[in-house]
Scaffold this motif. Structure first.
Motif, PDB file in Angstrom:
ATOM      1  N   TRP A 291       8.666 -24.835  38.520  1.00 37.22           N
ATOM      2  CA  TRP A 291       7.358 -24.514  37.933  1.00 37.22           C
ATOM      3  C   TRP A 291       6.888 -23.123  38.356  1.00 37.22           C
ATOM      4  CZ3 TRP A 291       3.246 -28.862  37.284  1.00 37.22           C
ATOM      5  CH2 TRP A 291       3.786 -29.871  36.471  1.00 37.22           C
ATOM      6  N   HIS A 292       7.219 -22.747  39.587  1.00 34.55           N
ATOM      7  CA  HIS A 292       6.778 -21.433  40.045  1.00 34.55           C
ATOM      8  C   HIS A 292       7.429 -20.334  39.214  1.00 34.55           C
ATOM      9  CE1 HIS A 292       4.624 -22.649  43.766  1.00 34.55           C
ATOM     10  NE2 HIS A 292       5.363 -23.730  43.615  1.00 34.55           N
TER      11      HIS A 292
ATOM     12  N   GLU B 141      -0.562 -28.671  51.652  1.00 33.30           N
ATOM     13  CA  GLU B 141      -0.630 -27.293  52.136  1.00 33.30           C
ATOM     14  C   GLU B 141      -1.277 -26.408  51.092  1.00 33.30           C
ATOM     15  OE1 GLU B 141       3.099 -25.364  52.795  1.00 33.30           O
ATOM     16  OE2 GLU B 141       2.158 -23.635  53.730  1.00 33.30           O
TER      17      GLU B 141
ATOM     18  N   ARG C 242      -5.580 -24.211  38.663  1.00 36.86           N
ATOM     19  CA  ARG C 242      -6.228 -23.082  39.302  1.00 36.86           C
ATOM     20  C   ARG C 242      -7.026 -22.214  38.321  1.00 36.86           C
ATOM     21  NH1 ARG C 242      -1.123 -22.935  41.514  1.00 36.86           N
ATOM     22  NH2 ARG C 242      -0.657 -21.083  40.373  1.00 36.86           N
TER      23      ARG C 242
ATOM     24  N   PHE D   9       8.437 -12.385  45.149  1.00 38.97           N
ATOM     25  CA  PHE D   9       8.366 -12.760  46.554  1.00 38.97           C
ATOM     26  C   PHE D   9       8.209 -14.264  46.648  1.00 38.97           C
ATOM     27  CE2 PHE D   9       3.724 -13.318  47.711  1.00 38.97           C
ATOM     28  CZ  PHE D   9       3.244 -13.229  46.424  1.00 38.97           C
TER      29      PHE D   9
ATOM     30  N   ARG E 288      -1.521 -20.628  46.593  1.00 43.77           N
ATOM     31  CA  ARG E 288      -0.525 -21.704  46.652  1.00 43.77           C
ATOM     32  C   ARG E 288      -1.293 -22.999  46.820  1.00 43.77           C
ATOM     33  NH1 ARG E 288       1.820 -26.377  48.667  1.00 43.77           N
ATOM     34  NH2 ARG E 288       4.043 -26.152  48.898  1.00 43.77           N
TER      35      ARG E 288
ATOM     36  N   SER F 124       6.363 -16.155  43.647  1.00 46.60           N
ATOM     37  CA  SER F 124       5.494 -15.481  42.695  1.00 46.60           C
ATOM     38  C   SER F 124       5.916 -14.031  42.574  1.00 46.60           C
ATOM     39  CB  SER F 124       4.033 -15.598  43.119  1.00 46.60           C
ATOM     40  OG  SER F 124       3.200 -15.160  42.083  1.00 46.60           O
TER      41      SER F 124
ATOM     42  N   PHE G 162      -0.002 -28.387  42.767  1.00 51.08           N
ATOM     43  CA  PHE G 162       0.969 -27.746  41.875  1.00 51.08           C
ATOM     44  C   PHE G 162       2.378 -28.182  42.238  1.00 51.08           C
ATOM     45  CE2 PHE G 162       3.585 -24.112  40.545  1.00 51.08           C
ATOM     46  CZ  PHE G 162       3.181 -23.993  39.236  1.00 51.08           C
ATOM     47  N   ASN G 163       2.716 -28.092  43.525  1.00 51.48           N
ATOM     48  CA  ASN G 163       4.039 -28.537  43.938  1.00 51.48           C
ATOM     49  C   ASN G 163       4.162 -30.053  43.900  1.00 51.48           C
ATOM     50  OD1 ASN G 163       4.196 -25.817  44.616  1.00 51.48           O
ATOM     51  ND2 ASN G 163       5.650 -26.260  46.240  1.00 51.48           N
TER      52      ASN G 163
ATOM     53  N   TYR H 262      -1.937 -15.950  49.709  1.00 54.77           N
ATOM     54  CA  TYR H 262      -1.224 -14.723  50.074  1.00 54.77           C
ATOM     55  C   TYR H 262      -2.102 -13.578  49.609  1.00 54.77           C
ATOM     56  CZ  TYR H 262       2.689 -11.610  50.879  1.00 54.77           C
ATOM     57  OH  TYR H 262       3.494 -10.623  51.363  1.00 54.77           O
TER      58      TYR H 262
ATOM     59  N   LYS I  18      -2.317 -14.536  45.771  1.00 52.22           N
ATOM     60  CA  LYS I  18      -1.485 -15.620  45.248  1.00 52.22           C
ATOM     61  C   LYS I  18      -2.003 -16.905  45.866  1.00 52.22           C
ATOM     62  CE  LYS I  18       1.744 -18.483  44.183  1.00 52.22           C
ATOM     63  NZ  LYS I  18       1.739 -19.116  42.873  1.00 52.22           N
TER      64      LYS I  18
ATOM     65  N   TYR J 119       1.166 -22.774  31.464  1.00 51.58           N
ATOM     66  CA  TYR J 119      -0.280 -22.849  31.278  1.00 51.58           C
ATOM     67  C   TYR J 119      -0.701 -22.408  29.878  1.00 51.58           C
ATOM     68  CZ  TYR J 119      -0.761 -23.179  36.338  1.00 51.58           C
ATOM     69  OH  TYR J 119      -0.699 -23.577  37.626  1.00 51.58           O
TER      70      TYR J 119
ATOM     71  N   CYS K 116       7.840 -23.204  49.771  1.00 53.72           N
ATOM     72  CA  CYS K 116       6.380 -23.060  49.742  1.00 53.72           C
ATOM     73  C   CYS K 116       5.900 -22.550  48.392  1.00 53.72           C
ATOM     74  CB  CYS K 116       5.938 -22.144  50.870  1.00 53.72           C
ATOM     75  SG  CYS K 116       4.190 -22.179  51.129  1.00 53.72           S
ATOM     76  N   PHE K 117       6.266 -21.338  48.033  1.00 55.59           N
ATOM     77  CA  PHE K 117       5.885 -20.843  46.706  1.00 55.59           C
ATOM     78  C   PHE K 117       6.784 -19.689  46.320  1.00 55.59           C
ATOM     79  CE2 PHE K 117       3.399 -18.066  49.453  1.00 55.59           C
ATOM     80  CZ  PHE K 117       3.576 -16.830  48.874  1.00 55.59           C
TER      81      PHE K 117
ATOM     82  N   TYR L  33      11.977 -26.237  53.392  1.00 52.56           N
ATOM     83  CA  TYR L  33      10.705 -26.489  52.725  1.00 52.56           C
ATOM     84  C   TYR L  33      10.331 -25.299  51.866  1.00 52.56           C
ATOM     85  CZ  TYR L  33       5.703 -27.215  52.222  1.00 52.56           C
ATOM     86  OH  TYR L  33       4.442 -27.351  51.718  1.00 52.56           O
TER      87      TYR L  33
END
Lengths: 390, 350, 221
Positions: C154-155, A333, A390, C118, A352, C77, A356-357, A337, A350, C177, C74-75, C72
Motif C-alpha cells: 500500500w505504501h 505505532e 489521513r 525513503f 505513518r 514514502s 494504514f498498515n 517524519y 510523512k 486514495y 514501518c513505512f 518490522y
C-alpha cells in the motif's frame, strides 16, 4: 518459517482451498459482495470488495480513500504550531495521542525538551486518550457480533474519561493542547482526585466487559482461531500495537525506546498473546486498558512541580533537519517524519499512521474466512478511518 | 360449552373470531415491543428509552406506527415487485394462522383441532417461505444472503422443535392443545396435587430445546444471523421500508408472542390452574369465569417466556452460520431424540 | 526491584536501549553487503540513523536489512526536495511577488536528485530503527520492496499516486486514495494546493506583540 500450531495450519488450509476455488472460478460462479462504503460494520467509509463462494471469501480487497483529506499536503502550508490542529483529526478517538509524536519530533529538531511536569501531564493525557479510544473498541466489539448492550456501557464509562480530558484541555475530542516546549496550561484544581475516581470506575468497566463479553462462549467461539496472523507476517506487514503483540511479538514503543515522556517512571506490563487470532487482539486491548489506568494512577501521584512550558521563542522557527518520532498510540505505532528547512512550517511531514498498515493486511487475512468473520476480523484489527486515509 | 344469553349468528361468530384473533396477535406484540424492546432493553443499557410520547413513553409505539405508515412505499427498481409486496404479508399471515389453534380458556378458543400441535408446527414454518422470497425478490445481495441464511436456519431448528414437542405429546397422550392443558392440570407430581403437573418439570430438557429452537425460529440473537445488522445490514429486510417493514416488525414480535403462548401451553400448563384447587375433575366442570381469567394467566406466562427470550437477545452476541448449524444438528437433535426415547420408555414402564 | 516494564523482562533477547555503537555496527553490516552501493550515512548521536544507497541497490538493501534482523516494516514514502514554487500561501497578498527559490537541497545523508524514496524498518529484537534513502533516477522508478516486505504494497501504491514514482515488480499500482482518472501527483511540490490559491490563508502568523511578560528570550521580530 515459524512453527505453526494446529489452528494456524487449519486457517492456512482454508486459505489455500480458497485460492484453489478462485482458480476454477469460471466453473463455479461466485458472487461479489461489496461491503461499504456505507455499511454498519465499517465504522467510517471503508469499502471491502469480497468475492464469495457461498459464504466463504475467496478474495477480498479493501478500498480506502473515501475520506482522504490530504494532511501531508496541508501540513506543508501550515506553521508548526498550526499542524497540531490537523493531526488531531487523524485518529479522532485518541486525538491527544496524535499530537504528541509530532510535537516531540519538532522538539527533537529544536533540541529542546519539555519540563518534567509537562512530560508527566502529557503522558497522563496520552494514556487517558488511549482509554477513551480503546474503551469504545471494547464496546463496539459486541455490536459487531450482535451483542448490543456492551456498547452502551462503553459510552457511559468513556464519558467520564472524556470529561477528564475536557477538564484539562477544554476539548473533548480535539484537545489541541500540546505545544512545542510543553503544554498550553497546567491541570485544573481537583482534577487529580477526580482522575483517581474515574480510573477506579474504568477498571470496573474492564471487569464488566470481561464478564459480559470475553467470558461469553459464543464470543469465544466467534473469535478464537479466527483471523490468525503469525508473527513473521505481522512484522512484514508492519502491524503494530495490540495487533502485533497479539501475534506474540513483545514490542511496545512506550517501553522500548527512550523519549522525553514519563512512561519510564511507571511500572506496567506489556501483554503479549501467542495465538495471533481475533480473540488475542481483543484480549490484549482489554489488558492494555487496565494497564493504562494503572499508569495514570502511578504517574498522577508523582507529578513534579514546576513550569509546564519550556522557554521557547514566541515565533517558532525549527532548525533545518529531519526527525522521526513515533509513539505507541491507541491504534498502534504512529509516527511523523518531519523535514524542516528552517522555516516557520515543516517542509514535508510523512505521517505513518497505524491503521494504514493494520488494514493493509486484510487481503491476506480475509482469504478463506466466512462472511461473518470479515466483520469480527476487521473489528479486532481495529481501525479508525481517519487513521487510514489521513 | 359456552352458554350465552343471545344466540349469535354464524357471521357474528366469525366476526368475533377475527376480532379476537387480531387482539390475540396485536396486543401481545405491542406489549412486548413496549415492555421489552423499549423499556427492558433501555434499562439493561443504562438509559431511559422513549420518555416523550405519553406517560413513560407508552404511546411511543403508536407514534412509530404512524411514522411508518406515512412513509413512501419504496420498491427497488430491479426487485420482483409482486413477490416483494407479498412476502411480508405471508410472514404475518403465518402468525395469524398460528394463533388459531391456541386455547385461551376452557371455551375461549378459535378452533379445536385434534392435531393442534401438528398444525401449529407445520404452519409455523410457512413464514420461512415469506422470508426466503423476501430475500430473493429484493434484488440485493445482502437480502439474498440473509434469505438463504434464514431458510437454512429455520429448517434446521424446525426439527429440534418438533422433536422436543414429541415428548410432551407422548406424556399427554394427545395432540390437541386443549387436552395437553387439561392433562397438565389434572395430573399431579410427587403427590403434590396443588401444583398439577406442568410438563416443564418432567420435560425440562424438551422445554430448553423448545425455547432454544423458538429463539432461532424468531431469529433473535444469538441466532439472528439472517438479520445480522453488522454484516448484512438488515438481511432479508434490507430493502423494506414504510408499512412493509412495519408488517415484518409486527410479524417478528407477534410471532414471539404466539410461540410463547404455545410454549406456555405445552410446558407451563397453559390457561389453567390446577383443577384440584377448585375441585374440578375434567374440562366440562371448569367454570365460565376461567374464560376471562385464563387469557390473563396466558398473558402473564407469555410475558415471562418472552422476557427470557428478550433477555437472552439483548445480552448475547450472535453465532456464525456454520456454528449455528452445527449446534442444531450435532447437539439439539441428538439430545431431543434421546429425550423422546427416555420419555417413551418411562411412559411404557411407569 | 524487577519492574514489569523493564526492557529486559519477559524476552531474553531484548537488549537495552541501543547506543551509537550498535548503529555503527549496522552500517558496517550494510557496507559489507552492499559495498560501494552504500553511498552515505548520517548518524544523529543517540537518536537515529540514516543511510543512502544507490537506486539499483534499493531492493537489495531491503533484503540485506531483513537478514540483519530488521523484520518490522514501518513505512515507505517519497521526498520531493524542490522548494514549493507557491510558498506557503501565507505571504502578504499585496506584496511584490518574489522569485521562487528553485535550489534543490537534500537532507540528511545527501543525495543528487529531486525525488528520493525513503523507508524505515525496525529491528524489534535490538530496538533500533534505520531510515533508508535512495535517489530516484531519471526513469522515475525504483525496484519494489514487495518481495521483502509485504507491507510495502500500500505504501508503494500511495507513493505512486502521490508522487508518480514507479515501483518495478509491484503487481498492482492502482490508485489507493484518488479517483482512477485523477491527473497529476498531488504531493509533488509543484502541484498547487488550489484552496490556498483561490483564498489567502486567514491564519497568517500573527506578529503583533502579545500581552504577556516576555522574559527576554522571546524573539519579537
Amino acid at each position: 518459517m515459524t512453527m505453526l500450531n494446529e489452528r494456524q495450519q487449519l486457517s492456512y488450509i482454508a486459505a489455500q482451498a480458497a485460492d484453489a476455488r478462485l482458480n476454477v472460478e469460471l466453473e463455479t460462479e461466485g458472487m461479489t459482495l461489496n461491503i461499504g462504503p456505507q455499511h454498519p460494520a465499517t465504522h467510517g467509509t471503508l469499502r471491502i470488495i469480497a468475492r464469495l463462494d457461498g459464504e466463504q471469501v475467496v478474495w477480498a480487497e479493501p478500498v480506502a480513500g473515501y475520506m482522504h483529506r490530504g494532511y501531508e499536503k496541508l501540513t506543508e502550508v501550515r506553521s508548526f504550531p498550526q499542524v497540531t490542529t490537523l493531526i488531531n483529526r487523524i485518529d479522532w478517538l485518541g486525538s491527544f495521542a496524535n499530537e504528541v509524536p509530532f510535537i516531540l519530533a519538532a522538539e527533537q529538531l529544536m533540541e529542546i525538551e519539555a519540563p518534567p511536569r509537562a512530560q508527566y501531564i502529557r503522558t497522563i493525557l496520552f494514556e487517558l486518550s488511549r482509554i477513551a479510544n480503546v474503551s469504545l473498541f471494547l464496546g463496539d466489539l459486541g455490536v459487531q457480533m450482535g451483542a448490543i448492550t456492551p456498547v452502551f456501557m462503553a459510552f457511559r464509562d468513556r464519558e467520564y474519561v472524556l470529561n477528564l480530558i475536557e477538564g484539562a484541555t477544554g476539548g473533548r475530542f480535539h484537545p489541541n493542547f500540546d505545544r512545542i516546549g510543553g503544554l498550553k496550561d497546567d491541570l485544573p484544581k481537583g482534577w487529580i482526585a477526580e482522575t483517581k475516581q474515574v480510573m477506579k470506575k474504568l477498571r470496573q468497566f474492564c471487569d464488566e466487559i470481561e464478564d459480559l463479553l470475553f467470558g461469553n462462549e459464543i464470543f469465544q467461539s466467534r473469535t478464537r482461531g479466527v483471523g490468525i496472523i503469525p508473527a513473521d507476517v505481522a512484522k512484514s506487514y508492519g502491524l503494530s500495537g495490540a495487533n502485533l503483540r497479539a501475534s506474540g511479538v513483545d514490542w511496545d514503543l512506550r517501553r522500548d525506546q527512550s523519549l522525553p515522556m514519563a512512561w519510564d517512571q511507571a511500572d506496567f506490563k506489556v501483554w503479549t498473546h501467542p495465538d495471533g487470532d481475533s480473540w488475542a487482539r481483543c484480549w490484549i486491548r482489554l489488558q492494555e486498558t487496565r494497564e493504562a489506568t494503572k499508569i495514570v494512577d502511578q504517574l498522577i501521584d508523582n507529578i513534579p512541580a514546576g513550569p509546564v512550558m519550556a522557554k521557547v521563542p514566541r515565533i517558532i522557527k525549527v532548525p533545518e533537519g529531519e526527525a522521526w518520532v513515533s509513539t505507541e498510540n491507541p491504534l498502534g505505532e504512529m509516527g511523523y517524519y518531519v523535514v524542516s528547512k528552517g522555516d516557520l512550517g515543516p517542509f514535508r511531514v510523512k505521517i505513518r499512521s497505524a491503521s494504514f498498515n493494520n488494514i493493509s493486511i486484510t487481503p491476506w487475512v480475509l482469504k478463506g474466512v466466512y462472511v461473518p468473520d470479515i466483520i469480527t476480523i476487521l473489528a479486532s484489527l481495529y481501525f479508525i478511518l481517519g487513521d487510514i486515509d489521513r | 360449552m359456552i352458554q350465552l344469553a343471545v344466540e349469535i349468528p354464524y357471521w357474528g361468530q366469525s366476526l368475533l373470531r377475527v376480532l379476537g384473533g387480531l387482539v390475540a396477535v396485536l396486543l401481545p406484540a405491542g406489549t412486548i415491543v413496549y415492555v421489552f424492546l423499549f423499556k427492558m432493553m433501555s434499562f439493561m443499557q443504562s438509559r431511559l428509552g422513549p420518555m416523550e410520547a405519553g406517560p413513560y413513553g407508552s404511546m411511543q409505539l403508536l407514534a412509530e406506527v404512524s411514522k411508518w405508515l406515512q412513509k413512501e412505499d419504496i420498491i427497488p427498481e430491479n426487485a420482483d415487485a409482486k413477490i416483494f409486496k407479498i412476502a411480508p404479508i405471508i410472514v404475518l399471515a403465518s402468525t395469524f394462522l398460528l394463533v388459531v389453534v391456541v386455547p385461551f380458556g376452557p371455551d375461549a378458543w378459535f378452533t379445536d383441532f385434534q392435531a393442534g400441535v401438528f398444525y401449529a408446527l407445520a404452519i409455523g414454518s410457512v413464514s420461512v417461505i415469506g422470508i426466503l422470497i423476501a430475500g430473493w425478490s429484493s434484488a440485493n445481495k445482502y437480502s439474498y444472503l440473509g434469505g438463504l441464511r434464514a431458510a437454512g436456519q429455520l429448517i434446521a431448528y424446525e426439527l429440534p422443535m418438533v422433536l422436543a414437542v414429541v415428548g410432551v405429546v407422548i406424556q399427554a397422550g394427545s395432540m390437541n392443545l386443549q387436552q395437553i392443558v387439561v392433562a397438565q392440570n389434572t395430573q399431579e407430581i410427587f403427590g403434590l396435587d396443588w401444583i398439577g403437573l406442568p410438563f416443564v418439570l418432567t420435560q425440562f430438557v424438551g422445554f430448553l430445546i423448545f425455547m432454544i429452537a423458538v429463539q432461532a425460529e424468531l431469529t433473535q440473537a444469538p441466532f439472528d444471523m439472517p438479520i445480522a445488522e453488522s454484516e448484512l445490514v438488515s438481511g432479508y429486510m434490507t430493502e423494506y421500508s414504510g408499512f412493509r417493514f412495519l408488517i415484518f416488525f409486527i410479524g417478528e414480535f407477534a410471532t414471539a408472542g404466539v410461540f410463547a403462548f404455545i410454549a406456555s401451553i405445552l410446558f407451563l400448563g397453559g390457561w389453567g390452574v390446577p383443577f384440584s384447587w377448585f375441585g374440578w375433575e375434567s374440562l366440562d366442570q371448569v367454570e365460565n369465569w376461567m374464560n376471562v381469567v385464563g387469557p390473563l394467566i396466558m398473558l402473564s406466562k407469555m410475558m415471562l417466556l418472552v422476557g427470557i427470550i428478550m433477555w437472552v437477545r439483548f445480552s448475547y452476541p450472535r453465532f456464525r452460520e456454520d456454528q449455528l448449524q452445527r449446534f442444531a444438528w450435532k447437539v439439539l437433535i441428538p439430545v431431543s431424540l434421546a429425550n423422546i426415547a427416555i420419555t417413551a420408555i418411562l411412559k411404557v414402564a411407569v | 526491584m524487577v519492574r514489569l516494564s523493564d526492557t529486559a523482562t519477559g524476552n531474553d533477547e531484548t537488549a537495552a536501549l541501543p547506543g551509537d555503537g550498535l548503529r555503527e555496527g549496522i552500517v558496517d553490516g550494510l557496507r559489507s553487503d552492499l559495498g560501494d552501493r552504500l553511498l552515505d550515512t548520517h548518524l544523529l548521536p543517540q537518536k537515529d540513523l540514516w543511510v543512502r544507497v544507490q537506486p539499483d541497490a534499493w531492493a537489495l538493501t531491503a533484503a540485506a536489512l531483513k537478514t540483519q534482523g530488521f523484520e518490522y516494516f514501518c513505512f515507505l514514502s517519497v521526498l520531493d526536495w524542490l522548494p514549493s514554487p507557491f510558498g506557503k500561501g501565507e505571504d502578504d497578498p499585496e506584496a511584490e511577488p518574489t522569485e521562487p527559490n528553485t535550489e534543490i537541497k537534500q537532507g540528511y545523508a545527501g543525495g543528487a536528485s529531486r525525488f528520493q524514496v525513503f523507508a524505515r524498518v525496525t529491528d524489534i529484537k535490538r530496538h533500533v530503527g534505520v531510515t533508508v534513502k535512495a535517489d530516484v533516477p531519471e526513469s522515475m522508478s525504483v525496484p519494489s520492496w514487495l518481495p521483502h516486505y509485504a507491507g510495502a504494497n500500500w505504501h508503494e501504491r500511495e507513493a505512486h499516486e502521490m508522487f508518480g514514482i514507479g515501483f518495478e515488480g509491484h503487481p498492482d499500482l492502482r490508485n489507493l486514495y484518488l479517483p482512477g482518472e485523477f491527473e497529476g501527483f498531488p504531493l509533488r511540490k509543484d502541484f498547487p494546493l488550489l484552496s490556498r490559491m483561490v483564498k489567502p490563508w486567514p491564519g497568517i502568523v500573527d506578529v503583533e506583540p502579545m500581552p504577556v511578560v516576555d522574559e527576554g528570550e522571546g524573539d519579537a521580530s
